[in-house]
Design a protein around this motif. Structure first.
Motif, mmCIF file in Angstrom:
data_model
loop_
_atom_site.group_PDB
_atom_site.id
_atom_site.type_symbol
_atom_site.label_atom_id
_atom_site.label_comp_id
_atom_site.label_asym_id
_atom_site.label_seq_id
_atom_site.Cartn_x
_atom_site.Cartn_y
_atom_site.Cartn_z
ATOM 1 N N ALA A 129 7.788 18.496 23.212
ATOM 2 C CA ALA A 129 7.855 18.508 21.721
ATOM 3 C C ALA A 129 6.651 18.293 21.106
ATOM 4 C CB ALA A 129 9.072 17.355 21.152
ATOM 5 N N THR A 130 6.089 18.985 20.046
ATOM 6 C CA THR A 130 5.074 18.959 19.507
ATOM 7 C C THR A 130 4.458 17.609 19.089
ATOM 8 O OG1 THR A 130 4.795 21.245 18.975
ATOM 9 C CG2 THR A 130 3.505 19.998 17.786
ATOM 10 N N ASN A 131 5.890 16.998 18.381
ATOM 11 C CA ASN A 131 5.821 15.529 17.669
ATOM 12 C C ASN A 131 5.503 14.654 18.665
ATOM 13 O OD1 ASN A 131 6.291 16.751 15.344
ATOM 14 N ND2 ASN A 131 8.497 16.578 15.352
ATOM 15 N N ASP A 132 5.610 14.702 20.050
ATOM 16 C CA ASP A 132 5.476 13.664 20.883
ATOM 17 C C ASP A 132 4.106 13.614 21.586
ATOM 18 O OD1 ASP A 132 8.102 12.855 20.542
ATOM 19 O OD2 ASP A 132 8.780 14.167 22.379
ATOM 20 N N ILE A 133 3.137 14.442 21.128
ATOM 21 C CA ILE A 133 1.664 14.750 21.652
ATOM 22 C C ILE A 133 0.846 13.509 21.455
ATOM 23 C CG2 ILE A 133 -0.346 15.837 21.683
ATOM 24 C CD1 ILE A 133 1.420 18.429 21.135
ATOM 25 N N HIS A 134 1.062 13.132 20.248
ATOM 26 C CA HIS A 134 0.130 11.843 19.792
ATOM 27 C C HIS A 134 0.393 10.657 20.522
ATOM 28 C CE1 HIS A 134 -2.251 13.682 16.634
ATOM 29 N NE2 HIS A 134 -1.511 14.350 16.163
ATOM 30 N N ALA A 135 1.839 10.328 20.677
ATOM 31 C CA ALA A 135 2.182 9.015 21.335
ATOM 32 C C ALA A 135 1.994 9.341 22.766
ATOM 33 C CB ALA A 135 3.906 8.983 21.158
ATOM 34 N N ALA A 136 2.043 10.488 23.571
ATOM 35 C CA ALA A 136 1.829 10.380 24.779
ATOM 36 C C ALA A 136 0.075 10.365 24.939
ATOM 37 C CB ALA A 136 1.959 12.026 25.146
ATOM 38 N N ILE A 137 -0.480 10.756 24.118
ATOM 39 C CA ILE A 137 -2.062 10.517 24.333
ATOM 40 C C ILE A 137 -2.174 9.015 24.133
ATOM 41 C CG2 ILE A 137 -4.403 10.913 22.985
ATOM 42 C CD1 ILE A 137 -3.451 13.728 22.572
ATOM 43 N N ASP A 138 -1.698 8.231 23.109
ATOM 44 C CA ASP A 138 -1.900 6.967 22.730
ATOM 45 C C ASP A 138 -1.450 6.143 24.286
ATOM 46 O OD1 ASP A 138 -2.941 7.362 20.194
ATOM 47 O OD2 ASP A 138 -1.193 6.916 19.223
ATOM 48 N N GLU A 139 -0.393 6.540 24.609
ATOM 49 C CA GLU A 139 0.226 5.865 25.980
ATOM 50 C C GLU A 139 -0.800 5.828 27.083
ATOM 51 O OE1 GLU A 139 3.600 6.595 28.941
ATOM 52 O OE2 GLU A 139 4.281 6.572 26.858
ATOM 53 N N ALA A 140 -1.349 7.282 27.183
ATOM 54 C CA ALA A 140 -2.293 7.396 28.319
ATOM 55 C C ALA A 140 -3.595 6.769 28.239
ATOM 56 C CB ALA A 140 -2.526 8.999 28.352
ATOM 57 N N PHE A 141 -3.993 6.642 26.978
ATOM 58 C CA PHE A 141 -5.238 6.133 26.591
ATOM 59 C C PHE A 141 -5.108 4.428 26.995
ATOM 60 C CE2 PHE A 141 -7.206 8.675 23.169
ATOM 61 C CZ PHE A 141 -8.014 9.411 23.990
ATOM 62 N N GLY A 142 -3.874 3.864 26.887
ATOM 63 C CA GLY A 142 -3.684 2.682 27.266
ATOM 64 C C GLY A 142 -3.515 2.320 28.468
ATOM 65 N N ALA A 143 -3.580 3.262 29.613
ATOM 66 C CA ALA A 143 -3.800 2.981 30.860
ATOM 67 C C ALA A 143 -5.258 2.897 31.496
ATOM 68 C CB ALA A 143 -3.062 4.356 31.601
ATOM 69 N N HIS A 144 -5.960 3.419 30.819
ATOM 70 C CA HIS A 144 -7.435 3.196 30.764
ATOM 71 C C HIS A 144 -7.738 3.624 32.332
ATOM 72 C CE1 HIS A 144 -8.356 0.885 27.578
ATOM 73 N NE2 HIS A 144 -7.387 -0.021 27.720
ATOM 74 N N ALA A 145 -7.174 5.026 32.760
ATOM 75 C CA ALA A 145 -7.422 5.659 33.975
ATOM 76 C C ALA A 145 -6.999 7.217 33.806
ATOM 77 C CB ALA A 145 -6.325 5.077 34.853
ATOM 78 N N LEU A 146 -7.421 7.970 34.845
ATOM 79 C CA LEU A 146 -7.126 9.471 34.504
ATOM 80 C C LEU A 146 -5.795 9.589 34.545
ATOM 81 C CD1 LEU A 146 -8.414 12.260 34.672
ATOM 82 C CD2 LEU A 146 -8.432 12.046 37.154
ATOM 83 N N ARG A 147 -5.222 10.517 33.534
ATOM 84 C CA ARG A 147 -4.055 10.942 33.240
ATOM 85 C C ARG A 147 -4.017 12.464 32.669
ATOM 86 N NH1 ARG A 147 -3.224 6.721 35.337
ATOM 87 N NH2 ARG A 147 -2.067 4.944 34.849
ATOM 88 N N VAL A 148 -3.067 13.187 32.951
ATOM 89 C CA VAL A 148 -2.793 14.555 32.413
ATOM 90 C C VAL A 148 -1.621 14.727 31.479
ATOM 91 C CG1 VAL A 148 -2.674 17.084 33.168
ATOM 92 C CG2 VAL A 148 -4.193 15.455 34.315
ATOM 93 N N ILE A 149 -1.716 15.027 30.379
ATOM 94 C CA ILE A 149 -0.795 15.558 29.584
ATOM 95 C C ILE A 149 -0.615 17.004 29.425
ATOM 96 C CG2 ILE A 149 0.189 15.219 27.146
ATOM 97 C CD1 ILE A 149 -1.539 12.651 27.190
ATOM 98 N N GLU A 150 0.416 17.505 29.840
ATOM 99 C CA GLU A 150 0.367 19.026 29.719
ATOM 100 C C GLU A 150 1.225 19.520 28.690
ATOM 101 O OE1 GLU A 150 2.335 22.671 32.572
ATOM 102 O OE2 GLU A 150 2.340 20.710 33.336
ATOM 103 N N VAL A 151 1.099 20.381 27.926
ATOM 104 C CA VAL A 151 1.801 20.954 26.903
ATOM 105 C C VAL A 151 1.720 22.640 27.002
ATOM 106 C CG1 VAL A 151 1.751 21.459 24.287
ATOM 107 C CG2 VAL A 151 0.868 19.436 25.207
ATOM 108 N N ARG A 152 3.086 23.230 27.091
ATOM 109 C CA ARG A 152 3.071 24.255 27.558
ATOM 110 C C ARG A 152 3.254 25.235 26.215
ATOM 111 N NH1 ARG A 152 7.630 23.694 32.172
ATOM 112 N NH2 ARG A 152 6.113 22.656 33.497
ATOM 113 N N THR A 153 2.446 26.399 26.317
ATOM 114 C CA THR A 153 2.535 27.260 24.870
ATOM 115 C C THR A 153 2.646 28.707 25.627
ATOM 116 O OG1 THR A 153 0.093 27.545 25.011
ATOM 117 C CG2 THR A 153 1.033 25.737 23.692
#
Length: 186
Positions: A129-153
């Motif tokens: 869901a497009t609305n979940d992208i910002h929260a996913a990025i914020d959560e990934a930033f909190g990990a302080h490690a390499l993370r991949v967030i995939e958005v299919r278009t």
């Protein structure tokens, strides 16, 4: 920001970026080679979270960059825009020559990015869901490690949205420039 459509979209549509924002990008022989390696280097040097916006083909060209010892501990979040191919070539007249256009220019990859990331020990999250992208990025930033967030278009749909946005008048901002002055390569 990866070459191909991500950097073009950034230059065209990201008209207001935060004060002090630095945009980095590569320009190589074909522009997409080495983007994950470059982003890992920027993140290591900066010591804080860095966001890489890249397409699926560019990511696949350099996925093995994270295979080295300690590289998965670098604070890099990859926002992977997966449209199953190279959309940029749809702007060229060659688009009218099927099936060669799809096979040689769009290059559909049908990759399972969750599995590919797992091979290298990289946590992967599919955001639907497009609305979940910002929260996913914020959560990934909190990990302080390499993370991949995939958005299919979908290539056709994103192209239609882009063309519609280009028809609209827009306000230009110079709050964060591009090129060498902004810390990018060119």
């Amino acid at each position: 920001v990866s070459s191909s459509m991500p950097i073009r979209d950034m230059e065209t549509f990201a008209t207001q970026l935060p004060e002090g924002c630095r945009v980095y990008f590569n320009r190589g022989v074909n522009g997409i080679d080495g983007i994950v390696s470059s982003a890992l280097g920027v993140a290591r040097e900066r010591g804080g979270p860095v966001l890489l916006v890249t397409g699926d083909i560019a990511f696949l060209h350099n996925l093995n960059a994270a295979a080295g010892e300690g590289l998965r501990d670098i604070p890099l979040v990859v926002l992977l825009l997966n449209n199953d191919g190279g959309e940029i070539f749809d702007m060229l007249p060659v688009r009218d020559f099927e099936p060669a256009f799809t096979r040689h220019f769009v290059t559909p990859q049908c990759a399972d990015f969750a599995a590919a990331c797992a091979v290298f020990g990289i946590p992967h999250r599919l955001v639907e869901a497009t609305n979940d992208i910002h929260a996913a990025i914020d959560e990934a930033f909190g990990a302080h490690a390499l993370r991949v967030i995939e958005v299919r278009t979908a290539i056709a749909e994103s192209g239609a949205v882009r063309r519609e946005l280009l028809r609209r008048p827009r306000k230009v901002s110079t709050s964060c420039g591009f090129g060498a002055g902004a810390g990018g390569g060119g």
